[in-house]
Design a protein around this motif. Structure first.
Motif, mmCIF file in Angstrom:
data_model
loop_
_atom_site.group_PDB
_atom_site.id
_atom_site.type_symbol
_atom_site.label_atom_id
_atom_site.label_comp_id
_atom_site.label_asym_id
_atom_site.label_seq_id
_atom_site.Cartn_x
_atom_site.Cartn_y
_atom_site.Cartn_z
ATOM 1 N N LEU A 113 0.825 -1.208 0.000
ATOM 2 C CA LEU A 113 0.000 0.000 0.000
ATOM 3 C C LEU A 113 0.863 1.263 0.000
ATOM 4 C CD1 LEU A 113 -2.826 -1.062 2.488
ATOM 5 C CD2 LEU A 113 -2.999 -0.808 0.004
ATOM 6 N N GLN A 119 0.957 4.035 -2.919
ATOM 7 C CA GLN A 119 0.711 5.439 -2.607
ATOM 8 C C GLN A 119 1.867 6.311 -3.103
ATOM 9 O OE1 GLN A 119 0.525 6.382 1.569
ATOM 10 N NE2 GLN A 119 -0.804 8.139 1.208
ATOM 11 N N ARG A 120 3.085 5.860 -2.906
ATOM 12 C CA ARG A 120 4.253 6.617 -3.377
ATOM 13 C C ARG A 120 4.249 6.718 -4.902
ATOM 14 N NH1 ARG A 120 8.859 4.169 0.625
ATOM 15 N NH2 ARG A 120 8.245 5.394 2.447
ATOM 16 N N TYR A 143 1.615 6.605 -6.840
ATOM 17 C CA TYR A 143 0.530 7.511 -7.225
ATOM 18 C C TYR A 143 0.933 8.969 -6.992
ATOM 19 C CZ TYR A 143 -3.842 10.075 -7.063
ATOM 20 O OH TYR A 143 -4.815 10.999 -7.271
ATOM 21 N N LEU A 144 1.498 9.241 -5.812
ATOM 22 C CA LEU A 144 1.894 10.615 -5.504
ATOM 23 C C LEU A 144 3.025 11.074 -6.405
ATOM 24 C CD1 LEU A 144 1.655 10.590 -1.606
ATOM 25 C CD2 LEU A 144 0.052 11.613 -3.235
#
Length: 159
Positions: free
Chosen positions: A147, A151-152, A154-155
């Protein structure tokens, strides 16, 4: 469908002791004794039912009890007579069909055999539960890492 390596929807759920909302169950009325001020008797709800949490704990404990019974094997009946019925060794030996001094001697070694088997089975259950907990922790840590990586990523693409 959740498998050992997959958590649905990226959610991490921990299994905890289940609790329910306390419900008051009434199965009738009981009469309370009158007090010194008046001769009238009062009635209050009669609650004989056990709580739902106790029922849930009992249901959750049944697989362990079944495993203990299997582990004890053929010494289960003398053990249950001693532990649950409170029978003496002489009474247990009598039920097993022995006579005279052999009654208590035979019952004694069978009850102690059952205790030893139960202790061994309980240790096996504890080891299995510890292994399952460790595997669960590893799966949670792996999923958290996935996860965080997602998230990394995506960011990183959003910036």
């Amino acid at each position: 469908m959740m498998t050992a390596t997959n958590l649905p929807g990226g959610e991490i759920s921990y299994r905890e002791t289940r609790h329910t909302v306390k419900q008051r169950v009434s199965v009738g009325q009981r009469t309370l004794a009158s007090n010194d001020d008046s001769d009238t008797r009062t009635q209050a709800p009669l609650r004989l039912m056990k709580s739902e949490d106790e029922r849930i704990a009992r249901i959750d404990g049944q697989p362990i009890l079944a495993a203990l019974r299997v582990g004890i094997g053929n010494a289960l009946d003398p053990f249950e007579d001693a532990a649950l019925d409170g029978a003496t060794l002489t009474e247990i030996g009598d039920r097993l069909g022995f006579r005279w001094k052999a009654r208590s001697a035979e019952a004694k070694w069978r009850v102690y055999l059952a205790i030893d088997r139960m202790r061994d089975q309980w240790r096996l259950i504890e080891r299995q539960m510890a292994a399952e907990a460790a595997a669960c922790r590893r799966r949670v840590e792996t999923r958290r890492a996935e996860l965080i990586a997602a998230q990394r990523s995506y960011l990183g693409t959003a910036a």
